[in-house]
Write an enzyme that holds these catalytic residues in place. Sequence first.
Site, mmCIF file in Angstrom:
data_model
loop_
_atom_site.group_PDB
_atom_site.id
_atom_site.type_symbol
_atom_site.label_atom_id
_atom_site.label_comp_id
_atom_site.label_asym_id
_atom_site.label_seq_id
_atom_site.Cartn_x
_atom_site.Cartn_y
_atom_site.Cartn_z
ATOM 1 N N GLU A 104 -0.263 -13.013 -12.655
ATOM 2 C CA GLU A 104 -0.547 -12.389 -13.958
ATOM 3 C C GLU A 104 -1.424 -11.162 -13.741
ATOM 4 O O GLU A 104 -2.026 -11.015 -12.669
ATOM 5 C CB GLU A 104 -1.255 -13.397 -14.866
ATOM 6 C CG GLU A 104 -0.396 -14.615 -15.131
ATOM 7 C CD GLU A 104 -1.018 -15.578 -16.128
ATOM 8 O OE1 GLU A 104 -2.125 -15.293 -16.643
ATOM 9 O OE2 GLU A 104 -0.380 -16.603 -16.394
ATOM 10 N N GLY B 144 -4.120 -12.919 -9.545
ATOM 11 C CA GLY B 144 -3.163 -12.857 -8.443
ATOM 12 C C GLY B 144 -3.516 -13.909 -7.421
ATOM 13 O O GLY B 144 -2.979 -15.015 -7.429
ATOM 14 N N ILE C 111 6.829 -9.457 -11.015
ATOM 15 C CA ILE C 111 7.853 -10.483 -10.796
ATOM 16 C C ILE C 111 9.140 -9.866 -10.251
ATOM 17 O O ILE C 111 9.758 -9.000 -10.883
ATOM 18 C CB ILE C 111 8.135 -11.282 -12.092
ATOM 19 C CG1 ILE C 111 6.821 -11.822 -12.679
ATOM 20 C CG2 ILE C 111 9.138 -12.404 -11.824
ATOM 21 C CD1 ILE C 111 5.962 -12.646 -11.740
ATOM 22 N N THR C 112 9.519 -10.335 -9.073
ATOM 23 C CA THR C 112 10.756 -9.898 -8.442
ATOM 24 C C THR C 112 11.919 -10.406 -9.305
ATOM 25 O O THR C 112 11.996 -11.609 -9.572
ATOM 26 C CB THR C 112 10.823 -10.445 -6.987
ATOM 27 O OG1 THR C 112 9.644 -10.005 -6.308
ATOM 28 C CG2 THR C 112 12.064 -9.949 -6.256
ATOM 29 N N ILE D 41 5.769 7.355 17.188
ATOM 30 C CA ILE D 41 6.706 7.683 18.277
ATOM 31 C C ILE D 41 7.693 8.764 17.829
ATOM 32 O O ILE D 41 8.101 9.620 18.609
ATOM 33 C CB ILE D 41 7.418 6.395 18.773
ATOM 34 C CG1 ILE D 41 6.405 5.518 19.529
ATOM 35 C CG2 ILE D 41 8.634 6.716 19.639
ATOM 36 C CD1 ILE D 41 6.902 4.137 19.905
ATOM 37 N N GLY E 183 6.901 11.127 15.873
ATOM 38 C CA GLY E 183 6.168 12.364 15.627
ATOM 39 C C GLY E 183 6.448 12.888 14.224
ATOM 40 O O GLY E 183 6.600 12.108 13.277
ATOM 41 N N GLU F 181 3.238 -13.054 -1.891
ATOM 42 C CA GLU F 181 3.138 -14.499 -1.585
ATOM 43 C C GLU F 181 1.810 -14.824 -0.897
ATOM 44 O O GLU F 181 1.749 -15.672 -0.005
ATOM 45 C CB GLU F 181 4.351 -14.980 -0.790
ATOM 46 C CG GLU F 181 5.628 -14.801 -1.596
ATOM 47 C CD GLU F 181 6.785 -15.647 -1.150
ATOM 48 O OE1 GLU F 181 6.562 -16.714 -0.572
ATOM 49 O OE2 GLU F 181 7.926 -15.232 -1.423
ATOM 50 N N SER G 249 -3.110 -11.172 3.165
ATOM 51 C CA SER G 249 -3.591 -11.615 4.492
ATOM 52 C C SER G 249 -4.917 -12.351 4.360
ATOM 53 O O SER G 249 -5.168 -13.345 5.060
ATOM 54 C CB SER G 249 -3.756 -10.409 5.421
ATOM 55 O OG SER G 249 -2.489 -9.943 5.818
HETATM 56 C C1 LIG Z 1 6.615 -6.051 -4.638
HETATM 57 C C2 LIG Z 1 5.910 -7.303 -5.117
HETATM 58 C C3 LIG Z 1 6.662 -8.401 -5.487
HETATM 59 C C4 LIG Z 1 6.039 -9.542 -5.989
HETATM 60 N N1 LIG Z 1 6.812 -10.584 -6.433
HETATM 61 C C5 LIG Z 1 6.209 -11.628 -7.059
HETATM 62 C C6 LIG Z 1 7.000 -12.656 -7.676
HETATM 63 O O1 LIG Z 1 8.234 -12.635 -7.621
HETATM 64 N N2 LIG Z 1 6.346 -13.643 -8.349
HETATM 65 C C7 LIG Z 1 4.977 -13.708 -8.438
HETATM 66 O O2 LIG Z 1 4.470 -14.634 -9.049
HETATM 67 N N3 LIG Z 1 4.209 -12.753 -7.853
HETATM 68 C C8 LIG Z 1 4.781 -11.716 -7.182
HETATM 69 N N4 LIG Z 1 4.012 -10.726 -6.613
HETATM 70 C C9 LIG Z 1 2.553 -10.795 -6.743
HETATM 71 C C10 LIG Z 1 1.816 -11.053 -5.438
HETATM 72 O O3 LIG Z 1 2.010 -12.369 -5.016
HETATM 73 C C11 LIG Z 1 0.342 -10.689 -5.694
HETATM 74 O O4 LIG Z 1 0.275 -9.271 -5.787
HETATM 75 C C12 LIG Z 1 -0.588 -11.189 -4.612
HETATM 76 O O5 LIG Z 1 -0.660 -12.583 -4.639
HETATM 77 C C13 LIG Z 1 -1.995 -10.591 -4.725
HETATM 78 O O6 LIG Z 1 -2.494 -10.698 -6.026
HETATM 79 P P1 LIG Z 1 -3.129 -9.397 -6.729
HETATM 80 O O7 LIG Z 1 -2.147 -8.308 -6.567
HETATM 81 O O8 LIG Z 1 -3.546 -9.772 -8.097
HETATM 82 O O9 LIG Z 1 -4.402 -9.043 -5.852
HETATM 83 P P2 LIG Z 1 -5.881 -9.654 -6.059
HETATM 84 O O10 LIG Z 1 -5.825 -11.131 -6.086
HETATM 85 O O11 LIG Z 1 -6.571 -8.950 -7.182
HETATM 86 O O12 LIG Z 1 -6.566 -9.202 -4.688
HETATM 87 C C14 LIG Z 1 -7.131 -7.910 -4.478
HETATM 88 C C15 LIG Z 1 -7.773 -7.909 -3.095
HETATM 89 O O13 LIG Z 1 -8.840 -8.883 -3.061
HETATM 90 C C16 LIG Z 1 -8.625 -9.787 -1.988
HETATM 91 N N5 LIG Z 1 -9.099 -11.117 -2.351
HETATM 92 C C17 LIG Z 1 -8.854 -11.821 -3.488
HETATM 93 N N6 LIG Z 1 -9.443 -13.024 -3.440
HETATM 94 C C18 LIG Z 1 -10.081 -13.092 -2.243
HETATM 95 C C19 LIG Z 1 -10.886 -14.074 -1.585
HETATM 96 N N7 LIG Z 1 -11.146 -15.272 -2.155
HETATM 97 N N8 LIG Z 1 -11.388 -13.802 -0.361
HETATM 98 C C20 LIG Z 1 -11.136 -12.589 0.233
HETATM 99 N N9 LIG Z 1 -10.390 -11.633 -0.333
HETATM 100 C C21 LIG Z 1 -9.867 -11.869 -1.553
HETATM 101 C C22 LIG Z 1 -7.118 -9.754 -1.756
HETATM 102 O O14 LIG Z 1 -6.784 -10.197 -0.450
HETATM 103 C C23 LIG Z 1 -6.805 -8.288 -1.977
HETATM 104 O O15 LIG Z 1 -7.102 -7.569 -0.808
HETATM 105 C C24 LIG Z 1 4.617 -9.599 -6.060
HETATM 106 C C25 LIG Z 1 3.859 -8.490 -5.651
HETATM 107 C C26 LIG Z 1 4.487 -7.351 -5.200
HETATM 108 C C27 LIG Z 1 3.635 -6.168 -4.799
#
Ligand SMILES: Cc1cc2nc3c(=O)[nH]c(=O)nc-3n(C[C@H](O)[C@H](O)[C@H](O)COP(=O)(O)OP(=O)(O)OC[C@H]3O[C@@H](n4cnc5c(N)ncnc54)[C@H](O)[C@@H]3O)c2cc1C
Length: 379
Positions: free
Chosen positions: A127, A131, A157-158, A337, A339, A363, A366
């Site tokens: 949402e 995330g 959402i994909t 590589i 360039g 999903e 990192s």
């Molecule tokens: C192209 C694409 C397709 C997607 N498809 C789907 C889908 O089909 N269905 C679906 O439900 N979602 C989907 N997503 C969503 C995706 O899973 C989320 O973007 C992802 O889980 C990260 O959530 P966020 O973007 O809200 O980042 P945030 O949760 O706001 O994170 C921001 C930063 O804070 C870091 N962070 C957050 N919490 C912590 C913690 N506790 N400790 C350390 N670091 C932290 C994160 O690692 C990141 O670097 C998609 C995203 C993209 C970009």
Amino acid sequence: MDFTNNENVKLVTGVARDFAEQYVRPHVMEWDESQHFPVEVFKKAGELGLMGVLVPEEYGGSGMGYFEYINVIIEIASVCGSIGLSVAAHNSLCTGHIMNFGNEEQKKRYLPKLASAEWLGAWGLTEPNTGSDAGNMKCVAEKDGDEWVLNGTKCWITHGKSGDVAVVIARTGEPRTSRNCTAFIVERGTPGFAAGKKENKLGMRASETTEMIFDNCRIPDSQRLGEVGDGFVQAMKVLDGGRISIAALSIGIARGAFDAALQYSKEREQFGKPISTFQGIAFKLADMATQIEAARLLTEQAADLKNRGEKVTRESAIAKYYASEVAVKVSTEAVQIFGGYGYTKDFPVEKFYRDSKLCTIGEGTSEIQKLVISREILK
Ligand SMILES: Cc1cc2nc3c(=O)[nH]c(=O)nc-3n(C[C@H](O)[C@H](O)[C@H](O)COP(=O)(O)OP(=O)(O)OC[C@H]3O[C@@H](n4cnc5c(N)ncnc54)[C@H](O)[C@@H]3O)c2cc1C
């Protein structure tokens, strides 16, 4: 361990390679630049059995295992990350959720349509404000007689717009309590369910990413997946499998970038000889090959456990974390590589470089994989 010495794996790998070469490669840049989501190409993938790889044959799927599945994703992603991502999301998320947690009636209704790609699947967990902290969702489902009323917005959402059916995880209990989410199946066209904004992305531009908006969307209780309160745990289990496919997606992207860089390094001459003869370039290629090989072995380890029905939380997070970081590193080195030519759209590596970054985010980022891994090893 030789995971590839299996007739089924060889067969389906060849099918996926031919599909990618024939139906995807000729259009890669055109789709990327126009952000065209090629629905028709997934129908073709469905005809070839690539959209229901893990779905049992009795429900119209290919009835294969995770080794076949990861090789399908690797082959497609080595040509186009976007198509690889969409095939992975369709197979692992929406289809995987219904396959693992649907009742018999739900499986009979949805799996044949999803496996054939007559219908495309979407899966909504994320949402705008939640995330990584997915359990803190705002999208709610309230019981009203024999129906549930959904209100809220899912984002990123994909196939959020083109998906014919979506699995949606919504809050059914109090915020910040345990067992407060439930999963539902919502069909496109249900009143109160609409797609919102389509994202204009850095990479994966031919994979559709949109909002899904629920405004007093009423669905019958028969569309509930499993028990009330099981949604979050189901979603985490779905992601355990899904992360193996994102690891495979990463390997495919890395391999595509590596193959292009290897070839170019043998053809491009500077100082009177191919750049591959310079140790600085050859060592880059050695690092890239080593990292791809290691990522593949980690992914195969997770696939093996999954095939045997064992818990895979730690191993799938390790594979996804490592392989996705490798995809970014390898595609970055591939651009280096090439360039200046690598910085243009005349060569494929800039696209692998852009696409790769999604793998460290989708999903579970990192950082979240490290959270999962450390939790598992500190138990
Ligand atoms: C192209 C694409 C397709 C997607 N498809 C789907 C889908 O089909 N269905 C679906 O439900 N979602 C989907 N997503 C969503 C995706 O899973 C989320 O973007 C992802 O889980 C990260 O959530 P966020 O973007 O809200 O980042 P945030 O949760 O706001 O994170 C921001 C930063 O804070 C870091 N962070 C957050 N919490 C912590 C913690 N506790 N400790 C350390 N670091 C932290 C994160 O690692 C990141 O670097 C998609 C995203 C993209 C970009």
